[in-house]
Design an enzyme around this catalytic site. Sequence first.
Site, mmCIF file in Angstrom:
data_model
loop_
_atom_site.group_PDB
_atom_site.id
_atom_site.type_symbol
_atom_site.label_atom_id
_atom_site.label_comp_id
_atom_site.label_asym_id
_atom_site.label_seq_id
_atom_site.Cartn_x
_atom_site.Cartn_y
_atom_site.Cartn_z
ATOM 1 C CB CYS A 319 62.066 69.654 63.004
ATOM 2 S SG CYS A 319 63.538 70.409 62.345
ATOM 3 C CD GLU A 353 58.349 69.378 64.686
ATOM 4 O OE1 GLU A 353 58.942 69.789 65.672
ATOM 5 O OE2 GLU A 353 58.674 69.769 63.598
#
Length: 361
Positions: A319, A353
């Site tokens: 992330c 992401e």
Amino acid sequence: MSTAFQPEQYESQLAAKRERLEQLLAPFDAPGPEVFESAREHFRLRAEFRLWYENGEPHYAMFEQGDKRKPILITQLPIASRQINALMMPLLDACKADPILGRKLFQVEFLTTLSGQALITLCYHRPLDDTWDAPALALAEQLGVQLIGRSRGQKRVLQTDHVVEVLEVAGRQWQYQQIEGGFTQPNGGVNQHMLGWALNAAGSNSDDLLELYCGNGNFTLPLSTAFRRVMATELAKSSVRAAQENLRLNNMDNVTLVRLASEEVTQALTGVRPFRRLQGIDLSGFEFGTVFVDPPRAGLDPATLDLIKDYRRILYISCNPETLADNLQTLTKTHRVVRCALFDQFPYTHHMESGVLLEQM
């Protein structure tokens, strides 16, 4: 959560994210990323709103980051799911009309699913007692949702404290219990893309998978079909309980779930120390060929990096592309990046992401 919504700029914003990821991965000779777009609107399954009172009337409010004094009053939120938008004003009108529901209400949290379920949490600056239950239950039935009341040190659950999401990955449907207050992926459509990519990248294996940071089993469930056995680890008790329920819901019997932090997994697998939580688990019976990691924003700690470098393949979901690149400085001493992907979980923000598959050299 950003209030920015500029669908006409989506393509250019996504191109900028791709360029940024390519620049970060260029030192590691990574192939070009596979890019998975988001829906332009109604993609966010979770939302929370503070209430702002003017002349005694509550309004949903959002704020620009770092400024809590200038509210942006809203009645709809284009990035939120259609279900959230449909529920926002009927809920607020009901709370305006009933003093038991509306008194000292300061925040509303929505959790919805692709499967059509919804859970709403009403947060109060006052204790809640039995008088709250009847009007709250009536409202829950009227709206067709689960409703929870929260105040300091208090949580009143009328029916259940969770919803059940259904995600489709490679033609198979998976059920996920999502608990109020627990972590879930906010963009369900892109989450399905992430799961599909990870499963495809994993391929078919005759050995076992070690998974760190498994959360509620988001990746564990589909990945379990690609391996003989899986040992999945997670530290947070609430996530472990959700993962256990999700394994039960989907009748998975080849996953061993262990409540350990990543550094404790390292200690256990290297024989540094025994753990009572591993009693009855034969670690020597596992043949780990692949390790899957989905760490927090800070990335992997040095001990975990040292552990996973010994595995044949590393599947890494991140992330934070900056900490991914930092970790790759170490991992590419022993592995090469053979696939990478960009998942646009958070349109109209700079967040993204990403995923990489590394194979041992």
